[in-house]
Design an enzyme around this catalytic site. Structure first.
Site, PDB file in Angstrom:
ATOM      1  N   LYS A 127     -25.368  34.982  13.976  1.00 59.92           N
ATOM      2  CA  LYS A 127     -25.860  33.759  14.624  1.00 59.92           C
ATOM      3  C   LYS A 127     -25.741  33.841  16.139  1.00 59.92           C
ATOM      4  O   LYS A 127     -26.591  33.323  16.852  1.00 59.92           O
ATOM      5  CB  LYS A 127     -25.102  32.532  14.110  1.00 59.92           C
ATOM      6  CG  LYS A 127     -25.531  32.125  12.715  1.00 59.92           C
ATOM      7  CD  LYS A 127     -25.130  30.692  12.400  1.00 59.92           C
ATOM      8  CE  LYS A 127     -25.706  30.253  11.059  1.00 59.92           C
ATOM      9  NZ  LYS A 127     -25.148  28.987  10.592  1.00 59.92           N
ATOM     10  N   LYS A 210     -35.018  35.357   2.352  1.00 56.68           N
ATOM     11  CA  LYS A 210     -34.613  34.102   1.706  1.00 56.68           C
ATOM     12  C   LYS A 210     -35.521  32.952   2.129  1.00 56.68           C
ATOM     13  O   LYS A 210     -35.938  32.901   3.293  1.00 56.68           O
ATOM     14  CB  LYS A 210     -33.178  33.765   2.150  1.00 56.68           C
ATOM     15  CG  LYS A 210     -32.152  33.847   1.020  1.00 56.68           C
ATOM     16  CD  LYS A 210     -30.789  33.383   1.471  1.00 56.68           C
ATOM     17  CE  LYS A 210     -30.339  32.220   0.635  1.00 56.68           C
ATOM     18  NZ  LYS A 210     -28.894  31.981   0.650  1.00 56.68           N
ATOM     19  N   LYS A 213     -35.371  27.060   6.016  1.00 57.53           N
ATOM     20  CA  LYS A 213     -36.029  26.011   6.795  1.00 57.53           C
ATOM     21  C   LYS A 213     -36.390  26.518   8.187  1.00 57.53           C
ATOM     22  O   LYS A 213     -37.193  25.905   8.880  1.00 57.53           O
ATOM     23  CB  LYS A 213     -35.114  24.788   6.904  1.00 57.53           C
ATOM     24  CG  LYS A 213     -33.996  24.957   7.895  1.00 57.53           C
ATOM     25  CD  LYS A 213     -33.250  23.658   8.091  1.00 57.53           C
ATOM     26  CE  LYS A 213     -32.196  23.792   9.166  1.00 57.53           C
ATOM     27  NZ  LYS A 213     -32.698  23.575  10.520  1.00 57.53           N
TER      28      LYS A 213
END
Ligand code: TRP
Length: 350
Positions: A127, A210, A213
């Site tokens: 991240k 995957k 969103k």
């Protein structure tokens, strides 16, 4: 960690089974959240185990959140939980910030976890990327708060996705080190319940990624709020390969898109992949896709309908969350008080 395993066998019987899990209210619930997490939460609730499910708003703000959107996403997640079958009477449903014990225990765990452990967290590295100097301190220390979310209830089982496995291992290490350092057997060594490949939902545009969103293409996912036409259209356009459907699992090898659509069908129909293939083997996607679309609409549109109905009464959602928080705190507060006492904090009861 062998220490953890030993502690676990010493612990058997001391901790009653209790399930805890959390989802970040970051908006845009999709089929991956439903099949991978929420549907499993419902199954666990209905199996009669004590279940606590949390909307982890304190985790969400480790990256910037617009306050109005965060409020809406928290309520929408609660609506999604209830519309999917979580019952606020049977399960404890609440948002994390309403139970301050999580953050309080999180601080203690910041003092238990070692920098070396935290530096190994792969999700932080992914991240933060090259941006390490600019991300929040919270993004780095996030896994200690997650350990606190779990251990403040002495939870024994935590359903999570594969990507959270390392955070669960850290949770076990923190519990074991706390128990060891203070010479107690106070925190359980929690078992992760990792989602199987069958419930891992992949992108409709790329079967190796995957469903997410954050994918810029809305066509890559089925949102829980999509209407019937949108669902049907996205499935019609889903990427496939030119071959037909096999009648056995081996025939899905190296065909990630075909595998994904079959997995989704099986999960929505509550059937095994073998069963589905026995029925549809030999068909072309031109025939299978409309069946999948019909099933997806049948399963998802009652949920999205119920979600929008619930979202019209924010007062009711807020009452449910406040009641859940009260019940959560009734469990958490004595565990926090005992933790403070073990650590040597002067206060009531010591
Ligand atoms: N870290 C989890 C995620 O991003 C969310 C989470 C926070 C969680 N606290 C938790 C999951 C405790 C399980 C238990 O998906």
């Amino acid at each position: 960690m062998t220490e953890a395993v030993q502690t676990q066998s010493q612990q058997e019987g001391k901790f009653a089974p209790r399930v805890f899990s959390g989802i970040q209210p970051s908006g845009d619930l999709h089929l991956g959240n439903y099949l991978g997490a929420i549907k499993r939460f419902v199954d666990m609730q209905n199996s009669g185990i004590e279940t606590i499910y949390c909307m982890v708003d304190l985790h969400a703000i480790t990256v910037w959140q617009d306050p109005a959107k965060l409020r809406r996403a928290t309520r929408e997640l609660c609506a999604g939980f209830i519309a999917s079958g979580l019952d606020p009477q049977k399960s404890i449903l609440f948002n994390q910030s309403q139970a301050p014990e999580h953050a309080q225990l999180g601080w203690i765990f910041n003092c238990v976890a070692r920098m070396g452990w935290m530096n190994r967290m792969t999700q932080f590295k992914d991240k933060a990327g090259k941006n390490r100097e600019k991300v929040s301190v919270g993004l780095f220390s996030y896994p200690t708060l997650m350990a606190a979310d779990i251990l403040i209830y002495h939870s024994t089982h935590v359903p999570v996705g594969e990507d959270q496995k390392q955070h669960l291992e850290l949770t076990r290490d923190i519990a074991a080190k706390f128990n060891h350092d203070y010479g107690v057997n106070f925190f359980p060594i929690t078992e992760p319940v990792i989602e199987g490949a069958a419930t891992r939902v992949m992108s409709l545009r790329d079967g190796s990624k995957k469903m997410s969103k954050s994918d810029p293409s809305d066509a890559s996912r089925l949102n829980m709020t999509d209407d019937a036409d949108t669902i049907a259209k996205k499935i019609r356009k889903a990427k496939t390969d030119p071959d037909g459907l096999p009648s056995e699992i081996a025939g899905l090898e190296d065909r990630p898109e075909a595998r994904n659509l079959v997995n989704i069908y099986a999960a929505l129909a509550d059937q095994s992949v073998e069963q589905v293939l026995a029925d549809v083997g030999g068909q072309q996607f031109g025939a299978f896709k409309p069946m999948l679309a019909e099933l997806a609409v049948a399963k998802l549109s009652p949920i999205s309908g119920e979600m929008s109905r619930l979202m019209q009464d924010e007062g009711e959602i807020d009452r449910i969350l406040a009641d859940g928080a009260m019940r959560a705190r009734a469990i958490a507060a004595p565990i926090l008080a005992k933790t403070y006492d073990i650590v040597g904090m002067v206060g009531a009861g010591s």
